[in-house]
Design an enzyme around this catalytic site. Structure first.
Site, PDB file in Angstrom:
ATOM      1  CG  ASP A 196      -0.275  -0.440   2.503  1.00 39.45           C
ATOM      2  OD1 ASP A 196       0.969  -0.413   2.572  1.00 39.45           O
ATOM      3  OD2 ASP A 196      -0.981  -0.820   3.447  1.00 39.45           O
ATOM      4  CG  HIS A 230      -5.766  -2.305   8.927  1.00 41.80           C
ATOM      5  ND1 HIS A 230      -5.889  -1.139   9.651  1.00 41.80           N
ATOM      6  CD2 HIS A 230      -4.440  -2.455   8.705  1.00 41.80           C
ATOM      7  CE1 HIS A 230      -4.688  -0.630   9.850  1.00 41.80           C
ATOM      8  NE2 HIS A 230      -3.787  -1.406   9.293  1.00 41.80           N
ATOM      9  CG  ASN A 249      -8.947  -1.852  12.102  1.00 35.90           C
ATOM     10  OD1 ASN A 249      -7.978  -2.442  11.641  1.00 35.90           O
ATOM     11  ND2 ASN A 249      -9.438  -0.765  11.555  1.00 35.90           N
ATOM     12  CD  GLU A 294      -8.634   0.729   7.980  1.00 30.29           C
ATOM     13  OE1 GLU A 294      -8.715  -0.164   8.855  1.00 30.29           O
ATOM     14  OE2 GLU A 294      -7.881   1.707   8.080  1.00 30.29           O
TER      15      GLU A 294
HETATM   16  C1  GLP Z   1      -0.417   0.055   8.785  1.00 31.18           C
HETATM   17  C2  GLP Z   1      -0.158  -0.695   7.451  1.00 31.18           C
HETATM   18  C3  GLP Z   1      -0.350  -2.177   7.594  1.00 31.18           C
HETATM   19  C4  GLP Z   1       0.249  -2.608   8.915  1.00 31.18           C
HETATM   20  C5  GLP Z   1      -0.573  -2.060  10.046  1.00 31.18           C
HETATM   21  C6  GLP Z   1       0.000  -2.303  11.437  1.00 31.18           C
HETATM   22  O1  GLP Z   1      -1.285   1.101   8.722  1.00 31.18           O
HETATM   23  N1  GLP Z   1      -0.892  -0.224   6.309  1.00 31.18           N
HETATM   24  O2  GLP Z   1       0.235  -2.846   6.485  1.00 31.18           O
HETATM   25  O3  GLP Z   1       0.260  -3.992   9.017  1.00 31.18           O
HETATM   26  O4  GLP Z   1      -0.947  -0.721   9.845  1.00 31.18           O
HETATM   27  O5  GLP Z   1       1.057  -1.444  11.682  1.00 31.18           O
HETATM   28  P1  GLP Z   1       2.097  -1.623  12.869  1.00 31.18           P
HETATM   29  O6  GLP Z   1       2.969  -2.745  12.469  1.00 31.18           O
HETATM   30  O7  GLP Z   1       2.830  -0.325  12.935  1.00 31.18           O
HETATM   31  O8  GLP Z   1       1.300  -1.921  14.080  1.00 31.18           O
END
Ligand code: GLP
Length: 248
Positions: free
Chosen positions: A69, A144, A142, A149
């Site tokens: 992304d 995702h 959540n 989402e």
């Molecule tokens: C982000 C990314 C995801 C990631 C998630 C968790 O927003 N788009 O690919 O897995 O949120 O992030 P973190 O590893 O910082 O908890």
């Protein structure tokens, strides 16, 4: 299909385990295509990979990468963009061929080029290069995956998405103010992710425990997008004790 999972003591050991899986995949298939993730969780995976590259254990020369992304409305290479993250944490430290690394070109969206054009182009590029062999995922609090989402459907393609309020809040730690956090992104869809031949999801820390438990034990539902991974035949969750603590 039950999701397989493995539990390591802490974040560092879990990251090292994932890096080890990647190293053996790359050494067995030196021209494979990797799907890559951002966020704070995989940072030490990249650190491990850089260290092992510097120790001469592997080469990324033949590897193609596709990131999950990218934020919309940040200029190309903005310090908080996922492109900058990838360069800083990984691309700049290994022998990857830059022309074989890909992120959604969200910065190219303008009045003449729609997000749909950019998204479709990305989806086609993945397909034209033979699809993703090995996909790394994190998970949001959540549930995702990528930026899919709650509400995302199982067959969703790469597309423009609105970020959930909880995601904007969680990601505000990387920006000076919550108002600076982009509200939209282009993400590979659930359908795109499920086409990967192998999927490894890394989750660490207590904040992820509920999302992980319901992804593994709960119903397959768009309320928890990671639960769609139950429909894939080759998924492994790599967890630390805290992230695994709510699994029944
Ligand atoms: C982000 C990314 C995801 C990631 C998630 C968790 O927003 N788009 O690919 O897995 O949120 O992030 P973190 O590893 O910082 O908890």
């Amino acid at each position: 299909m039950a999701i397989l999972y493995t539990v390591l003591d802490d974040h560092e050991l879990a990251s090292r385990h994932v890096a080890g899986l990647m190293v053996s995949t790359i050494n067995r298939h030196p021209s494979c295509t990797l799907g890559l993730a951002t966020g704070s969780t995989p940072m030490s995976v990249y650190e491990n990979l850089c260290r092992r590259y510097q120790a001469g254990e592997l080469s990324f020369q033949g590897i193609t990468t596709f990131n999950l992304d990218e934020y919309v409305a940040l200029p190309e290479g903005h310090p908080q963009s996922y492109l900058a993250y990838m360069r800083e944490n990984f691309f700049d430290h290994v022998d990857l061929d830059e022309s074989k690394t890909h992120l959604p070109a969200a910065h190219q969206i303008n009045e003449n080029v729609s997000a749909t054009v950019i998204s479709d182009r990305y989806e086609n590029e993945i397909e034209n290069l033979g699809g993703i062999d090995w996909q790394l995922l994190g998970i949001g609090v959540n549930g995702h995956i990528g930026f899919n989402e709650p509400g995302a459907t199982i067959d969703s393609p790469t597309r423009l998405v609105d970020l959930a309020a909880s995601t904007i809040e969680a990601n505000s730690r990387f920006f000076e103010t919550v108002g600076q956090v982009p509200k939209q992104a282009i993400t590979m869809g659930i359908g795109t992710i499920l086409k990967a031949r192998k999927i490894v999801l890394l989750a660490t820390g207590a904040a992820k425990a509920e999302a992980v438990a319901s992804a593994i034990n709960g119903p397959v539902t768009s309320d928890n997008p990671a639960s769609f991974l139950q429909t894939h035949s080759d998924v492994l969750f790599v967890l630390d004790r805290e992230a695994a603590s709510a699994i029944a």
